[in-house]
Design a protein around this motif. Structure first.
Motif, PDB file in Angstrom:
ATOM      1  N   SER A 109      17.250 109.840  26.204  1.00 41.56           N
ATOM      2  CA  SER A 109      18.284 108.807  26.060  1.00 41.56           C
ATOM      3  C   SER A 109      19.273 108.851  27.224  1.00 41.56           C
ATOM      4  O   SER A 109      19.995 107.896  27.453  1.00 41.56           O
ATOM      5  CB  SER A 109      19.019 108.961  24.725  1.00 41.56           C
ATOM      6  OG  SER A 109      19.489 110.288  24.580  1.00 41.56           O
ATOM      7  N   ALA A 110      19.318 109.944  27.938  1.00 36.93           N
ATOM      8  CA  ALA A 110      20.108 110.004  29.193  1.00 36.93           C
ATOM      9  C   ALA A 110      19.322 110.860  30.176  1.00 36.93           C
ATOM     10  O   ALA A 110      18.575 111.764  29.761  1.00 36.93           O
ATOM     11  CB  ALA A 110      21.478 110.634  28.926  1.00 36.93           C
ATOM     12  N   ARG A 161      24.958 106.514  41.124  1.00 34.55           N
ATOM     13  CA  ARG A 161      24.351 106.000  39.883  1.00 34.55           C
ATOM     14  C   ARG A 161      22.882 105.650  40.119  1.00 34.55           C
ATOM     15  O   ARG A 161      22.011 105.959  39.305  1.00 34.55           O
ATOM     16  CB  ARG A 161      25.148 104.779  39.401  1.00 34.55           C
ATOM     17  CG  ARG A 161      24.666 104.189  38.099  1.00 34.55           C
ATOM     18  CD  ARG A 161      25.706 103.259  37.519  1.00 34.55           C
ATOM     19  NE  ARG A 161      26.843 104.002  36.974  1.00 34.55           N
ATOM     20  CZ  ARG A 161      26.890 104.501  35.736  1.00 34.55           C
ATOM     21  NH1 ARG A 161      25.846 104.345  34.913  1.00 34.55           N
ATOM     22  NH2 ARG A 161      27.953 105.160  35.327  1.00 34.55           N
ATOM     23  N   SER A 165      19.646 107.505  38.274  1.00 39.80           N
ATOM     24  CA  SER A 165      18.846 106.763  37.299  1.00 39.80           C
ATOM     25  C   SER A 165      17.441 106.475  37.797  1.00 39.80           C
ATOM     26  O   SER A 165      16.583 106.051  37.020  1.00 39.80           O
ATOM     27  CB  SER A 165      19.570 105.470  36.897  1.00 39.80           C
ATOM     28  OG  SER A 165      19.866 104.748  38.056  1.00 39.80           O
ATOM     29  N   ASP A 216      26.840 109.713  31.100  1.00 41.14           N
ATOM     30  CA  ASP A 216      25.770 108.988  31.793  1.00 41.14           C
ATOM     31  C   ASP A 216      24.561 109.875  32.025  1.00 41.14           C
ATOM     32  O   ASP A 216      23.428 109.402  32.095  1.00 41.14           O
ATOM     33  CB  ASP A 216      26.278 108.503  33.158  1.00 41.14           C
ATOM     34  CG  ASP A 216      27.467 107.573  33.024  1.00 41.14           C
ATOM     35  OD1 ASP A 216      27.277 106.466  32.490  1.00 41.14           O
ATOM     36  OD2 ASP A 216      28.579 107.974  33.421  1.00 41.14           O
ATOM     37  N   VAL A 217      24.796 111.175  32.163  1.00 37.02           N
ATOM     38  CA  VAL A 217      23.744 112.148  32.483  1.00 37.02           C
ATOM     39  C   VAL A 217      24.108 113.436  31.743  1.00 37.02           C
ATOM     40  O   VAL A 217      25.284 113.724  31.529  1.00 37.02           O
ATOM     41  CB  VAL A 217      23.706 112.427  34.013  1.00 37.02           C
ATOM     42  CG1 VAL A 217      22.680 113.498  34.364  1.00 37.02           C
ATOM     43  CG2 VAL A 217      23.434 111.150  34.797  1.00 37.02           C
ATOM     44  N   ALA A 258      25.623 112.485  24.980  1.00 41.66           N
ATOM     45  CA  ALA A 258      25.064 111.192  25.404  1.00 41.66           C
ATOM     46  C   ALA A 258      25.640 110.075  24.521  1.00 41.66           C
ATOM     47  O   ALA A 258      26.014 109.004  25.007  1.00 41.66           O
ATOM     48  CB  ALA A 258      23.543 111.230  25.313  1.00 41.66           C
ATOM     49  N   LYS A 292      35.320 108.217  30.317  1.00 39.81           N
ATOM     50  CA  LYS A 292      34.642 106.910  30.435  1.00 39.81           C
ATOM     51  C   LYS A 292      35.635 105.757  30.272  1.00 39.81           C
ATOM     52  O   LYS A 292      35.533 104.743  30.944  1.00 39.81           O
ATOM     53  CB  LYS A 292      33.519 106.775  29.382  1.00 39.81           C
ATOM     54  CG  LYS A 292      32.333 107.694  29.568  1.00 39.81           C
ATOM     55  CD  LYS A 292      31.694 107.600  30.938  1.00 39.81           C
ATOM     56  CE  LYS A 292      31.011 106.282  31.242  1.00 39.81           C
ATOM     57  NZ  LYS A 292      30.484 106.259  32.642  1.00 39.81           N
TER      58      LYS A 292
END
Ligand code: SPV
Ligand code: MG
Length: 543
Positions: A209-210, A12, A16, A185-186, A180, A146
């Motif tokens: 946004s991602a 993660r 990010s 997450d990606v 998204a 998720k």
């Protein structure tokens, strides 16, 4: 106390952050480890490469659990975060839920799902004919993934194949935003163009946004910096390890087949020591020292006294009796097999009569050329230089069940002899036997030990508690004591050394205050003094 972040957390953080992250393809434990050693911080569990390495197509021919097995080896070998290429999720949302549970249990850090139909086809095969999943249905899968993950850091990547399937920028954007929004997450945007045009046009419209991740397999000439400038920092090198292996293997296997000459490639390939390093053989060695009992690694040696001729008539006209065959195998080989089965590799024989006929390999030989006029001690002394460390001394004219040797080796008193409690049932009255008197209990099961009090010619049969089978074991310190005694006899009583036998020597040890333990057996050995003994043993001995 600092704790190391979980693999999912590391993944993660990589995805990010703004700094460039490259996910290196691996397809087994070894390639995962090599990628780690090369410095990569994360791995791509490529469906194409894993399936190819398994020898099948990238069409879900390998089951998802088979892929999972491979990934488990990759995690263990590398300890790197792995983003698994989960294809379409191997079914619908329900299959995805189970997949996520199993991935987390195996410390796989993230899952990439693509918006195609099961069974999938690789993106670079007839891309235009590939059917995309319904957006809503695919979003349901993403939400299911998720909702299922237990570790909040587990990463779900949504991959759109809109460009691959021949749709345009609008479809790619529509899908990326929807994914998204569904919780990905990606987003992975895949393109099979030879240039960066599709990806860069996408990035111009994307609202970030991602994070975006791309797979530049088809546009390798485009520098990564071009994408970094457009706001992408995550890249998958999706198949270069496998392609490297293929190139090297194709070339070297062809060479080997053509030349049949190992040297045609020997200096171009990793040495065997490199394999051991990669397998961390060193760690196992040091752990063995810590965890394995040392008694399982006996370092004992064995010497067999095989100089005499014996009463075998014509059978021994061209060989010593230790070379007579029992069930087709020389008696000496019965000994060496038994020793080797107990981890004893250093073996010697003392030869005398017909010594040139004793020519088995992997044995050290010592010669008592005066065999006709000397006794057992003279033979033993011929092997004096061999007598060191833990030592088994055995007559060359016995055969025995291996458990007798095993029990003897595990006695802890320092010096032990194998004693047969069933001696009265065995053999003929005229046989010469080394009877013993012991103190303490005789355990007929053969596990107990008691102390030797008297042995040899002086023991009257009605006093005897057993018979020595002709095998003696000494721990290292006691071997040194024995050698000292032999040296003493050599210097002070040479005639005793010349003619004495082993029972006499054992008697001397006891007289000097040494403890000799008697390890019992109840039969299960054969004393081979003549042809009749040989026949009996042939009929009964366990091979
Ligand atoms: C893989 O490596 O299996 C991928 C990337 O999915 S690609 O082969 O480009 O589709
Ligand atoms: Mg794939």
């Amino acid at each position: 106390m600092t704790t190391t972040p979980s693999l999912a957390k590391r993944l993660r953080m990589l995805l990010s952050s703004d700094s460039v992250a490259v996910f290196m393809e691996a397809h087994n434990g070894l390639s995962a480890k090599l990628a780690c050693e090369a410095g990569f911080e994360a791995l791509w569990g490529s469906g194409l490469s894993v399936s190819a390495a398994l020898g099948v197509r990238d069409n879900n021919e390998a089951s998802w659990t088979q892929v999972l097995e491979v990934l488990e080896f990759m995690v263990d070998a590398s300890d790197l975060p792995i983003l698994i290429d989960g294809d379409t999720g191997y079914g619908n949302f329900n299959n995805v839920r189970r997949l996520v549970r199993k991935l987390e249990q195996r410390r796989i850090a993230g899952l990439c799902l693509e918006d195609k139909l099961f069974p999938k086809t690789n993106s670079f095969i007839d891309g235009e004919r590939q059917v995309l999943a319904e957006v809503d249905e695919f979003c349901g899968k993403l939400r299911a993934a998720k909702d299922t993950q237990v570790d909040p850091d587990f990463v779900v990547v949504a991959r759109t194949e809109a460009f691959i399937a021949g749709w345009g920028l609008d479809e790619a954007l529509l899908r990326a935003y929807a994914y998204a929004e569904a919780g990905a997450d990606v987003v992975l945007v895949h393109s099979k163009r030879k240039d960066s045009r599709e990806i860069l046009s996408f990035m111009e419209q994307w609202d970030h946004s991602a994070p975006i991740i791309i797979v530049p397999t088809k546009y390798p000439t485009e520098p990564l910096s071009r994408f970094v400038d457009a706001g992408i920092s995550n890249f998958i090198f999706a198949n270069q390890s496998l392609r490297t292996v293929i190139t090297a293997l194709e070339r070297n296997l062809r060479k080997l087949h053509e030349t049949r000459d190992l040297m045609s490639i020997e200096n171009e390939i990793a040495p065997v020591s490199e394999i051991f390093r990669l397998q961390d053989v060193q760690e196992l060695k040091s752990s063995e020292k810590r965890y394995l009992p040392s008694s399982t690694q006996p370092q004992a040696s064995a010497v067999v006294l095989a100089a005499s001729k014996g009463d075998f008539g014509d059978l021994v006209k061209d060989r010593p009796k230790a070379m007579l065959r029992l069930r087709g195998k020389p008696i000496m080989t019965w000994h060496t097999d038994a020793f080797r089965h107990q981890g004893i590799r250093r073996i010697a024989a003392v030869r005398g009569y017909c010594k040139e006929a004793m020519d088995l390999s992997d044995i050290q030989y010592f010669d008592n050329d005066d065999w006709a006029s000397t006794g057992e001690l003279a033979s033993l002394y011929a092997a004096r230089e061999f007598l060191e460390g833990d030592m088994v001394i055995a007559y060359g004219d016995i055969v025995f069940d291996e458990f007798i040797l095993r029990n003897l080796l595990s006695q802890t008193e320092g010096t032990g002899i194998a004693v047969d409690g069933a001696w009265k049932l065995r053999g003929r009255a005229d046989a010469k036997r080394d009877l013993v008197v012991t103190e303490g209990a005789c355990d007929p099961v053969g596990l107990g030990a008691c102390k030797l009090v008297e042995i040899g010619a002086t023991v009257a049969p009605d006093k005897a508690m057993g018979e020595w089978i002709g095998m003696l074991y000494l721990q290292a310190a006691k071997t040194a004591t024995l050698v000292e005694l032999l040296d003493h006899l050599n210097a002070e009583e040479p005639e005793v050394l010349r003619t004495g036998d082993l029972p006499m020597l054992l008697g001397r040890l006891i007289a000097a205050g040494e403890t000799v333990s008697a390890v019992h057996t109840f039969g299960h050995w054969y004393d081979l003094d003549d042809q009749q003994d040989l026949l009996l043993a042939s009929a009964q001995v366990k091979s």
